[in-house]
Design a protein around this motif. Structure first.
Motif, short mmCIF file in Angstrom:
data_model
loop_
_atom_site.label_atom_id
_atom_site.label_comp_id
_atom_site.label_asym_id
_atom_site.label_seq_id
_atom_site.Cartn_x
_atom_site.Cartn_y
_atom_site.Cartn_z
N ARG A 35 0.84 -1.21 0.00
CA ARG A 35 0.00 0.00 0.00
C ARG A 35 0.87 1.26 0.00
N VAL A 36 1.95 1.23 0.79
CA VAL A 36 2.87 2.37 0.85
C VAL A 36 3.47 2.64 -0.51
N ALA A 37 3.94 1.60 -1.20
CA ALA A 37 4.54 1.78 -2.53
C ALA A 37 3.54 2.44 -3.48
N ALA A 38 2.29 2.02 -3.43
CA ALA A 38 1.26 2.61 -4.30
C ALA A 38 1.05 4.09 -3.94
N GLU A 39 1.02 4.40 -2.66
CA GLU A 39 0.85 5.80 -2.22
C GLU A 39 2.03 6.65 -2.68
N LEU A 40 3.24 6.12 -2.55
CA LEU A 40 4.43 6.87 -2.97
C LEU A 40 4.43 7.12 -4.46
N ARG A 41 3.99 6.14 -5.24
CA ARG A 41 3.92 6.32 -6.70
C ARG A 41 2.96 7.46 -7.06
N ALA A 42 1.95 7.66 -6.25
CA ALA A 42 0.96 8.71 -6.53
C ALA A 42 1.50 10.11 -6.22
N ARG A 43 2.62 10.17 -5.47
CA ARG A 43 3.21 11.48 -5.11
C ARG A 43 4.71 11.44 -5.34
N PRO A 44 5.14 11.35 -6.58
CA PRO A 44 6.57 11.21 -6.89
C PRO A 44 7.41 12.31 -6.26
N GLY A 45 8.58 11.91 -5.79
CA GLY A 45 9.54 12.86 -5.23
C GLY A 45 9.31 13.26 -3.80
N GLN A 46 8.17 12.89 -3.22
CA GLN A 46 7.87 13.28 -1.85
C GLN A 46 8.24 12.17 -0.87
N TRP A 47 9.04 12.53 0.13
CA TRP A 47 9.45 11.56 1.15
C TRP A 47 8.30 11.28 2.11
N ALA A 48 8.26 10.05 2.63
CA ALA A 48 7.30 9.68 3.66
C ALA A 48 7.98 8.73 4.64
N ALA A 49 7.66 8.87 5.91
CA ALA A 49 8.09 7.90 6.92
C ALA A 49 7.18 6.69 6.74
N ILE A 50 7.79 5.50 6.57
CA ILE A 50 6.96 4.34 6.24
C ILE A 50 7.00 3.23 7.29
#
Length: 99
Positions: A35-50
Motif C-alpha cells: 500500500r505504501v509503494a502505491a501511495e508513494l507512486r501517486a506522489r513522486p519525489g515526496q518523502w514519507a516515513a513508512i
C-alpha cells in the motif's frame, strides 16, 4: 542438552521456529508496504516515513534494489533510515523508473 560443559548460549530443544519477525509476502507488514509503494507512486519525489522500528537497514536495501515486487523496477524508489528520538525510522520516496 545444557549443562556445566555446554558452550555459552548453547541450546538444543525440539520446537517449531516462530514466524519471521518481518514476515513473508502474506504478512501484515508486506501488505502495508505494498500500500505504501502505491501511495508513494501517486506522489513522486515526496518523502514519507513508512516504518518505525529496527528493520531500517535491511528494508532500505530491499527498497533500493527492488527486491520486492512493490518496489520494482530497481532504482524506482529511494530509501533511507534515521534515528529519531531513539527510534529507527525508515523513509522512502518514488523517483520513477531509472533512466
Amino acid at each position: 542438552m545444557t549443562g556445566r560443559n555446554a558452550a555459552p548460549g548453547a541450546v538444543f530443544r525440539w520446537e517449531d521456529p516462530p514466524p519471521p519477525s518481518y514476515g513473508g509476502p502474506g504478512s501484515p507488514i508486506a501488505a502495508h508496504l505494498r500500500r505504501v509503494a502505491a501511495e508513494l507512486r501517486a506522489r513522486p519525489g515526496q518523502w514519507a516515513a513508512i516504518v518505525e522500528g529496527p528493520t531500517g537497514p535491511p528494508l532500505t536495501a530491499r527498497i533500493k534494489r527492488g527486491t520486492d515486487h512493490a518496489w520494482q523496477p530497481a532504482g524506482a524508489f529511494e530509501a533511507v533510515y534515521r534515528t529519531v528520538a531513539g527510534e529507527t525510522v525508515t523513509y522512502a520516496r518514488y523517483v520513477g523508473p531509472p533512466s
